[in-house]
Design a protein around this motif. Structure first.
Motif, PDB file in Angstrom:
ATOM      1  N   SER A  16      36.463  51.244  26.847  1.00  0.00           N
ATOM      2  CA  SER A  16      36.816  49.970  27.477  1.00  0.00           C
ATOM      3  C   SER A  16      36.732  48.833  26.469  1.00  0.00           C
ATOM      4  O   SER A  16      37.611  47.959  26.407  1.00  0.00           O
ATOM      5  CB  SER A  16      35.885  49.699  28.661  1.00  0.00           C
ATOM      6  OG  SER A  16      36.115  48.420  29.198  1.00  0.00           O
ATOM      7  N   ARG A  40      44.111  45.678  31.100  1.00  0.00           N
ATOM      8  CA  ARG A  40      42.909  45.082  31.701  1.00  0.00           C
ATOM      9  C   ARG A  40      42.406  45.933  32.866  1.00  0.00           C
ATOM     10  O   ARG A  40      41.194  46.109  33.040  1.00  0.00           O
ATOM     11  CB  ARG A  40      43.208  43.659  32.160  1.00  0.00           C
ATOM     12  CG  ARG A  40      43.428  42.678  31.023  1.00  0.00           C
ATOM     13  CD  ARG A  40      43.469  41.241  31.507  1.00  0.00           C
ATOM     14  NE  ARG A  40      43.708  40.325  30.387  1.00  0.00           N
ATOM     15  CZ  ARG A  40      44.894  39.883  30.020  1.00  0.00           C
ATOM     16  NH1 ARG A  40      45.973  40.254  30.711  1.00  0.00           N
ATOM     17  NH2 ARG A  40      45.038  39.075  28.994  1.00  0.00           N
ATOM     18  N   ARG A  53      38.695  47.780  33.136  1.00  0.00           N
ATOM     19  CA  ARG A  53      37.759  47.562  34.240  1.00  0.00           C
ATOM     20  C   ARG A  53      37.412  48.874  34.948  1.00  0.00           C
ATOM     21  O   ARG A  53      36.273  49.074  35.381  1.00  0.00           O
ATOM     22  CB  ARG A  53      38.344  46.545  35.228  1.00  0.00           C
ATOM     23  CG  ARG A  53      38.331  45.122  34.675  1.00  0.00           C
ATOM     24  CD  ARG A  53      38.822  44.112  35.699  1.00  0.00           C
ATOM     25  NE  ARG A  53      38.701  42.763  35.165  1.00  0.00           N
ATOM     26  CZ  ARG A  53      37.604  42.025  35.221  1.00  0.00           C
ATOM     27  NH1 ARG A  53      36.508  42.515  35.789  1.00  0.00           N
ATOM     28  NH2 ARG A  53      37.571  40.808  34.727  1.00  0.00           N
ATOM     29  N   ILE A  69      34.863  50.576  32.898  1.00  0.00           N
ATOM     30  CA  ILE A  69      33.560  49.936  33.069  1.00  0.00           C
ATOM     31  C   ILE A  69      32.888  50.437  34.344  1.00  0.00           C
ATOM     32  O   ILE A  69      31.695  50.768  34.359  1.00  0.00           O
ATOM     33  CB  ILE A  69      33.713  48.407  33.111  1.00  0.00           C
ATOM     34  CG1 ILE A  69      34.017  47.852  31.719  1.00  0.00           C
ATOM     35  CG2 ILE A  69      32.459  47.748  33.684  1.00  0.00           C
ATOM     36  CD1 ILE A  69      32.878  47.954  30.734  1.00  0.00           C
ATOM     37  N   ASP A  70      33.651  50.506  35.428  1.00  0.00           N
ATOM     38  CA  ASP A  70      33.092  50.994  36.692  1.00  0.00           C
ATOM     39  C   ASP A  70      32.574  52.420  36.547  1.00  0.00           C
ATOM     40  O   ASP A  70      31.498  52.762  37.048  1.00  0.00           O
ATOM     41  CB  ASP A  70      34.145  50.931  37.801  1.00  0.00           C
ATOM     42  CG  ASP A  70      34.452  49.504  38.238  1.00  0.00           C
ATOM     43  OD1 ASP A  70      33.633  48.608  37.962  1.00  0.00           O
ATOM     44  OD2 ASP A  70      35.532  49.288  38.839  1.00  0.00           O
ATOM     45  N   VAL A 101      26.656  44.930  29.890  1.00  0.00           N
ATOM     46  CA  VAL A 101      28.031  45.351  30.165  1.00  0.00           C
ATOM     47  C   VAL A 101      28.786  44.249  30.889  1.00  0.00           C
ATOM     48  O   VAL A 101      29.913  43.879  30.507  1.00  0.00           O
ATOM     49  CB  VAL A 101      28.043  46.652  30.991  1.00  0.00           C
ATOM     50  CG1 VAL A 101      29.452  46.976  31.474  1.00  0.00           C
ATOM     51  CG2 VAL A 101      27.472  47.803  30.173  1.00  0.00           C
ATOM     52  N   HIS A 102      28.190  43.691  31.928  1.00  0.00           N
ATOM     53  CA  HIS A 102      28.867  42.635  32.701  1.00  0.00           C
ATOM     54  C   HIS A 102      29.149  41.415  31.838  1.00  0.00           C
ATOM     55  O   HIS A 102      30.178  40.755  32.031  1.00  0.00           O
ATOM     56  CB  HIS A 102      28.024  42.258  33.913  1.00  0.00           C
ATOM     57  CG  HIS A 102      28.013  43.292  35.002  1.00  0.00           C
ATOM     58  ND1 HIS A 102      29.168  43.726  35.621  1.00  0.00           N
ATOM     59  CD2 HIS A 102      26.997  43.974  35.581  1.00  0.00           C
ATOM     60  CE1 HIS A 102      28.858  44.645  36.538  1.00  0.00           C
ATOM     61  NE2 HIS A 102      27.556  44.808  36.534  1.00  0.00           N
ATOM     62  N   ILE A 133      32.556  42.023  29.907  1.00  0.00           N
ATOM     63  CA  ILE A 133      33.793  42.424  30.589  1.00  0.00           C
ATOM     64  C   ILE A 133      34.937  41.474  30.247  1.00  0.00           C
ATOM     65  O   ILE A 133      36.071  41.886  30.007  1.00  0.00           O
ATOM     66  CB  ILE A 133      33.562  42.510  32.119  1.00  0.00           C
ATOM     67  CG1 ILE A 133      32.680  43.712  32.441  1.00  0.00           C
ATOM     68  CG2 ILE A 133      34.895  42.602  32.855  1.00  0.00           C
ATOM     69  CD1 ILE A 133      32.304  43.825  33.907  1.00  0.00           C
ATOM     70  N   ASP A 134      34.659  40.176  30.266  1.00  0.00           N
ATOM     71  CA  ASP A 134      35.702  39.186  30.011  1.00  0.00           C
ATOM     72  C   ASP A 134      35.465  38.465  28.679  1.00  0.00           C
ATOM     73  O   ASP A 134      35.706  37.274  28.552  1.00  0.00           O
ATOM     74  CB  ASP A 134      35.761  38.162  31.146  1.00  0.00           C
ATOM     75  CG  ASP A 134      36.160  38.808  32.478  1.00  0.00           C
ATOM     76  OD1 ASP A 134      37.160  39.548  32.492  1.00  0.00           O
ATOM     77  OD2 ASP A 134      35.471  38.571  33.488  1.00  0.00           O
TER      78      ASP A 134
END
Length: 298
Positions: A220, A262, A266, A269-270, A290-291, A294-295
């Protein structure tokens, strides 16, 4: 060990980064037998400003298994040395030919090409010296050495770089591109997460979950890196952008578009976070890391 039963320690990432930087600086104080110019170049590359993401993963995976920072700090620095070596060599004219890294001239620009090659060689070698001397017990040091050597070797990091170079000016399939990313980027993330668990005494099931978390998160991370190469700003990233397009490299945005890239990042990531479920609240700091990425913009 009852993983998840210890209190969650939501460690401040900046504090951990400082611990990592201090230890890297200690490892970079060489005896007089090390040539001064080489030592200066090693410190220039290893201590350059950075996210320290891979060593952070080592420390936070260790925390997820209720370990102690001190038990994982050597392994964390070894991973960062492998990463730093790979950047120095990737930037060389024979490879990606980059002139800026982490907001500063690359090693071969600041010093010279021969010195940059030797810096990479020195960092690669020192990483395994640290594992052999500073990770305890010996059985854990052996396992960490094997995992990191495999991740950095011809079938993973080095093999991924070779495949990446061979793929220039050739349209890849999405499976071929993912294979490169898994080897060149995700393998080291996977090793970092494994080593964090191993230095905390985690069992085989726990380290397997951590390894898969690292692999999925690393993939990711690389997809987002592809997006940033297209849309990011050099001042934010500390390196040149649009390099993939200039060198004729296939990327996720080029093959499937920005939106699909994108979405893929995501979903990965999940899936990665799903592998942390077994660790309960002791993995909250790792989840928070991690959170926070993400962006990311850099």
């Amino acid at each position: 060990m009852a993983v998840g039963s210890c209190p969650s320690n939501l460690t401040q990432f900046d504090t951990l980064r400082q611990r990592i930087d201090d230890q890297l600086a200690a490892y970079s104080r060489f005896p007089s037998s090390c040539p001064e110019r080489l030592g200066d170049a090693i410190r220039y590359c290893l201590l350059a400003p950075g996210k320290r993401l891979r060593p952070l993963i080592v420390l936070l995976a260790n925390e997820a298994c209720c370990g102690r920072v001190e038990s994982a700090l050597g392994a964390a620095c070894a991973v960062e040395m492998i990463h730093a070596y790979s950047l120095v060599h990737d930037d060389l004219p024979a490879m990606d030919d980059d002139t800026m890294r982490r907001g500063r001239p690359t090693c071969h620009i600041q010093f010279d090409e021969a010195t940059a090659i030797l810096v990479g060689d020195a960092l690669l070698t020192q990483a395994f010296e640290i594992l052999a001397t500073d990770v305890q017990p010996a059985e854990t040091a052996l396992r960490c050495t094997q995992v990191l050597a495999t991740a950095a070797g011809s079938c993973h990091l080095i093999g991924g770089q070779a495949a990446d170079l061979a793929a220039e000016n050739r349209q890849l399939t999405i499976d071929e591109l993912e294979s490169i990313h898994v080897r060149k980027t995700a393998a080291l993330f996977s090793a970092a997460a494994y080593m964090g668990g191993a230095t905390a005494g985690a069992d085989a099931t726990q380290t397997a979950h951590l390894s898969e978390f690292g692999r999925l998160f690393g993939l990711s991370f690389q997809i987002v890196d592809d997006l940033l190469d297209v849309h990011g700003r050099p001042n934010d990233l500390g390196k040149q952008t649009q390099k993939d397009q200039q060198r004729g490299k296939s990327t996720y945005p080029q093959l499937v578009g920005d939106a699909a890239s994108r979405d893929k990042a995501r979903r990965l990531i999940d899936q990665a976070l799903g592998h942390l479920a077994t660790f309960g609240p002791s993995a909250d700091s790792l989840r928070n890391l991690v959170h926070s990425l993400i962006d990311r913009k850099s």
